[in-house]
Design a protein around this motif. Structure first.
Motif, PDB file in Angstrom:
ATOM      1  N   CYS A   1      95.374 -56.380-102.193  1.00 46.57           N
ATOM      2  CA  CYS A   1      94.267 -55.551-102.649  1.00 46.57           C
ATOM      3  C   CYS A   1      94.131 -54.374-101.687  1.00 46.57           C
ATOM      4  O   CYS A   1      94.196 -54.551-100.461  1.00 46.57           O
ATOM      5  N   MET A   2      93.904 -53.202-102.264  1.00 49.71           N
ATOM      6  CA  MET A   2      93.741 -52.028-101.433  1.00 49.71           C
ATOM      7  C   MET A   2      92.552 -51.218-101.917  1.00 49.71           C
ATOM      8  O   MET A   2      92.139 -51.325-103.071  1.00 49.71           O
ATOM      9  N   GLY A   3      92.023 -50.387-101.019  1.00 49.05           N
ATOM     10  CA  GLY A   3      90.867 -49.600-101.382  1.00 49.05           C
ATOM     11  C   GLY A   3      90.825 -48.277-100.661  1.00 49.05           C
ATOM     12  O   GLY A   3      91.472 -48.101 -99.623  1.00 49.05           O
ATOM     13  N   TRP A   4      90.100 -47.361-101.243  1.00 46.06           N
ATOM     14  CA  TRP A   4      89.806 -46.074-100.610  1.00 46.06           C
ATOM     15  C   TRP A   4      88.326 -46.038-100.263  1.00 46.06           C
ATOM     16  O   TRP A   4      87.476 -46.412-101.089  1.00 46.06           O
ATOM     17  N   PHE A   5      88.024 -45.541 -99.085  1.00 44.52           N
ATOM     18  CA  PHE A   5      86.648 -45.445 -98.608  1.00 44.52           C
ATOM     19  C   PHE A   5      86.452 -44.090 -97.943  1.00 44.52           C
ATOM     20  O   PHE A   5      87.422 -43.398 -97.597  1.00 44.52           O
ATOM     21  N   ARG A   6      85.202 -43.735 -97.744  1.00 45.02           N
ATOM     22  CA  ARG A   6      84.915 -42.544 -96.971  1.00 45.02           C
ATOM     23  C   ARG A   6      83.646 -42.772 -96.154  1.00 45.02           C
ATOM     24  O   ARG A   6      82.796 -43.593 -96.512  1.00 45.02           O
ATOM     25  N   GLN A   7      83.551 -42.037 -95.077  1.00 42.08           N
ATOM     26  CA  GLN A   7      82.376 -42.141 -94.222  1.00 42.08           C
ATOM     27  C   GLN A   7      82.020 -40.755 -93.690  1.00 42.08           C
ATOM     28  O   GLN A   7      82.815 -40.133 -92.981  1.00 42.08           O
ATOM     29  N   ALA A   8      80.849 -40.313 -94.073  1.00 42.15           N
ATOM     30  CA  ALA A   8      80.339 -39.037 -93.585  1.00 42.15           C
ATOM     31  C   ALA A   8      79.551 -39.276 -92.307  1.00 42.15           C
ATOM     32  O   ALA A   8      79.063 -40.388 -92.061  1.00 42.15           O
ATOM     33  N   PRO A   9      79.416 -38.273 -91.474  1.00 45.04           N
ATOM     34  CA  PRO A   9      78.669 -38.435 -90.224  1.00 45.04           C
ATOM     35  C   PRO A   9      77.252 -38.940 -90.474  1.00 45.04           C
ATOM     36  O   PRO A   9      76.530 -38.411 -91.321  1.00 45.04           O
ATOM     37  N   GLY A  10      76.895 -39.999 -89.762  1.00 43.50           N
ATOM     38  CA  GLY A  10      75.561 -40.545 -89.874  1.00 43.50           C
ATOM     39  C   GLY A  10      75.320 -41.400 -91.100  1.00 43.50           C
ATOM     40  O   GLY A  10      74.202 -41.860 -91.329  1.00 43.50           O
ATOM     41  N   LYS A  11      76.374 -41.641 -91.866  1.00 42.32           N
ATOM     42  CA  LYS A  11      76.224 -42.446 -93.077  1.00 42.32           C
ATOM     43  C   LYS A  11      77.130 -43.665 -93.021  1.00 42.32           C
ATOM     44  O   LYS A  11      78.076 -43.717 -92.243  1.00 42.32           O
ATOM     45  N   GLU A  12      76.802 -44.629 -93.872  1.00 39.94           N
ATOM     46  CA  GLU A  12      77.626 -45.834 -93.934  1.00 39.94           C
ATOM     47  C   GLU A  12      78.934 -45.544 -94.694  1.00 39.94           C
ATOM     48  O   GLU A  12      79.013 -44.630 -95.508  1.00 39.94           O
TER      49      GLU A  12
ATOM     50  N   GLU B   1      81.424 -45.902 -97.504  1.00 43.32           N
ATOM     51  CA  GLU B   1      81.238 -46.230 -98.915  1.00 43.32           C
ATOM     52  C   GLU B   1      82.573 -46.335 -99.638  1.00 43.32           C
ATOM     53  O   GLU B   1      83.517 -45.596 -99.358  1.00 43.32           O
ATOM     54  N   GLY B   2      82.617 -47.255-100.570  1.00 43.20           N
ATOM     55  CA  GLY B   2      83.831 -47.469-101.330  1.00 43.20           C
ATOM     56  C   GLY B   2      83.994 -46.445-102.433  1.00 43.20           C
ATOM     57  O   GLY B   2      83.020 -46.043-103.070  1.00 43.20           O
ATOM     58  N   ILE B   3      85.224 -46.031-102.646  1.00 43.59           N
ATOM     59  CA  ILE B   3      85.545 -45.077-103.705  1.00 43.59           C
ATOM     60  C   ILE B   3      86.330 -45.763-104.812  1.00 43.59           C
ATOM     61  O   ILE B   3      86.046 -45.581-105.992  1.00 43.59           O
ATOM     62  N   ALA B   4      87.321 -46.540-104.428  1.00 45.16           N
ATOM     63  CA  ALA B   4      88.209 -47.137-105.424  1.00 45.16           C
ATOM     64  C   ALA B   4      88.805 -48.422-104.886  1.00 45.16           C
ATOM     65  O   ALA B   4      88.924 -48.615-103.677  1.00 45.16           O
ATOM     66  N   ALA B   5      89.181 -49.270-105.815  1.00 45.47           N
ATOM     67  CA  ALA B   5      89.879 -50.502-105.490  1.00 45.47           C
ATOM     68  C   ALA B   5      91.143 -50.571-106.344  1.00 45.47           C
ATOM     69  O   ALA B   5      91.125 -50.165-107.519  1.00 45.47           O
ATOM     70  N   VAL B   6      92.223 -51.066-105.768  1.00 42.37           N
ATOM     71  CA  VAL B   6      93.511 -51.034-106.457  1.00 42.37           C
ATOM     72  C   VAL B   6      94.277 -52.326-106.227  1.00 42.37           C
ATOM     73  O   VAL B   6      94.258 -52.878-105.122  1.00 42.37           O
TER      74      VAL B   6
ATOM     75  N   THR C   1      86.298 -55.001-105.844  1.00 39.60           N
ATOM     76  CA  THR C   1      85.152 -54.902-104.955  1.00 39.60           C
ATOM     77  C   THR C   1      85.237 -53.581-104.216  1.00 39.60           C
ATOM     78  O   THR C   1      86.323 -53.062-103.954  1.00 39.60           O
ATOM     79  N   PHE C   2      84.076 -53.034-103.871  1.00 37.54           N
ATOM     80  CA  PHE C   2      84.013 -51.814-103.074  1.00 37.54           C
ATOM     81  C   PHE C   2      83.340 -52.099-101.735  1.00 37.54           C
ATOM     82  O   PHE C   2      82.883 -51.198-101.050  1.00 37.54           O
ATOM     83  N   ASN C   3      83.288 -53.374-101.414  1.00 36.81           N
ATOM     84  CA  ASN C   3      82.666 -53.804-100.167  1.00 36.81           C
ATOM     85  C   ASN C   3      83.673 -53.679 -99.028  1.00 36.81           C
ATOM     86  O   ASN C   3      84.709 -54.359 -99.041  1.00 36.81           O
ATOM     87  N   PRO C   4      83.408 -52.843 -98.033  1.00 35.02           N
ATOM     88  CA  PRO C   4      84.379 -52.688 -96.944  1.00 35.02           C
ATOM     89  C   PRO C   4      84.612 -53.972 -96.154  1.00 35.02           C
ATOM     90  O   PRO C   4      85.654 -54.107 -95.504  1.00 35.02           O
ATOM     91  N   ASP C   5      83.684 -54.907 -96.219  1.00 32.67           N
ATOM     92  CA  ASP C   5      83.847 -56.157 -95.477  1.00 32.67           C
ATOM     93  C   ASP C   5      85.008 -57.000 -95.987  1.00 32.67           C
ATOM     94  O   ASP C   5      85.475 -57.910 -95.301  1.00 32.67           O
ATOM     95  N   LYS C   6      85.464 -56.699 -97.194  1.00 35.34           N
ATOM     96  CA  LYS C   6      86.595 -57.456 -97.742  1.00 35.34           C
ATOM     97  C   LYS C   6      87.894 -57.122 -97.032  1.00 35.34           C
ATOM     98  O   LYS C   6      88.830 -57.904 -97.009  1.00 35.34           O
ATOM     99  N   TYR C   7      87.932 -55.938 -96.461  1.00 34.45           N
ATOM    100  CA  TYR C   7      89.198 -55.438 -95.932  1.00 34.45           C
ATOM    101  C   TYR C   7      89.199 -55.513 -94.405  1.00 34.45           C
ATOM    102  O   TYR C   7      88.242 -55.101 -93.747  1.00 34.45           O
ATOM    103  N   SER C   8      90.287 -56.021 -93.853  1.00 30.86           N
ATOM    104  CA  SER C   8      90.372 -56.103 -92.398  1.00 30.86           C
ATOM    105  C   SER C   8      91.490 -55.240 -91.825  1.00 30.86           C
ATOM    106  O   SER C   8      91.639 -55.151 -90.613  1.00 30.86           O
ATOM    107  N   VAL C   9      92.262 -54.616 -92.710  1.00 34.11           N
ATOM    108  CA  VAL C   9      93.308 -53.710 -92.247  1.00 34.11           C
ATOM    109  C   VAL C   9      92.917 -52.298 -92.677  1.00 34.11           C
ATOM    110  O   VAL C   9      92.722 -52.039 -93.872  1.00 34.11           O
ATOM    111  N   TRP C  10      92.831 -51.412 -91.714  1.00 27.34           N
ATOM    112  CA  TRP C  10      92.376 -50.042 -91.979  1.00 27.34           C
ATOM    113  C   TRP C  10      93.327 -49.037 -91.349  1.00 27.34           C
ATOM    114  O   TRP C  10      93.897 -49.276 -90.277  1.00 27.34           O
ATOM    115  N   GLY C  11      93.476 -47.924 -92.041  1.00 25.36           N
ATOM    116  CA  GLY C  11      94.166 -46.818 -91.418  1.00 25.36           C
ATOM    117  C   GLY C  11      93.225 -46.106 -90.466  1.00 25.36           C
ATOM    118  O   GLY C  11      92.030 -46.431 -90.390  1.00 25.36           O
ATOM    119  N   SER C  12      93.735 -45.127 -89.777  1.00 26.71           N
ATOM    120  CA  SER C  12      92.920 -44.391 -88.810  1.00 26.71           C
ATOM    121  C   SER C  12      92.094 -43.299 -89.460  1.00 26.71           C
ATOM    122  O   SER C  12      91.218 -42.716 -88.814  1.00 26.71           O
TER     123      SER C  12
END
Length: 133
Positions: A33-44, A46-51, A114-125
């Motif tokens: 399972c893979m996902g795209w996320f984004r994080q803006a300064p000062g914000k949590e 958030e999930g964009i897509a799951a694949v 799922t768009f929950n970042p807690d599901k994923y433990s491998v992240w790119g930089s």
């Protein structure tokens, strides 16, 4: 062990487009399972897509902005790469963009919904996207 590397970020003016890439290495790409996320300064984050690349099953988060079709996800199993095409970019899209993977392979695409970042433990930089008005 899956490893991820994003690329393709940059600075664009509002209305422009960018395509982000996420290259996976170290394990079979398609069965994770893979996902795209984004994080803006000062914000949590958030999930964009799951694949689920093995079947090409993908979900865009049912968020008003994403659901308007501005963001399109795709993948190339032969290249072990996930893509996020972003069109009609807005200043509020400015963020660090990440791809993520569940390190446990699965044969069930529904497990990836799922768009929950807690599901994923491998992240790119991450790769930075900056949109100016």
């Amino acid at each position: 062990q899956v490893q991820l590397a994003e690329s393709g970020g940059g600075s664009v003016q509002a209305g422009g487009s960018l395509t982000l890439s996420c290259e996976s290495s170290g394990d079979t790409f398609s069965t994770h399972c893979m996902g795209w996320f984004r994080q803006a300064p000062g914000k949590e984050r958030e999930g964009i897509a799951a694949v689920y690349p093995n079947t090409g099953t993908a979900w865009i988060r049912d968020h008003s902005e994403f659901a308007k079709g501005r963001f399109i996800i795709s993948h190339d199993n032969a290249k072990s790469t996930l893509y996020l095409q972003m069109n009609s970019l807005k200043p509020e899209d400015t963020a660090m963009y990440y791809c993520a993977a569940d390190p446990n392979p699965t044969a069930n695409p529904r497990y990836c919904y799922t768009f929950n970042p807690d599901k994923y433990s491998v992240w790119g930089s991450g790769t930075q996207v900056t949109v100016s008005s």
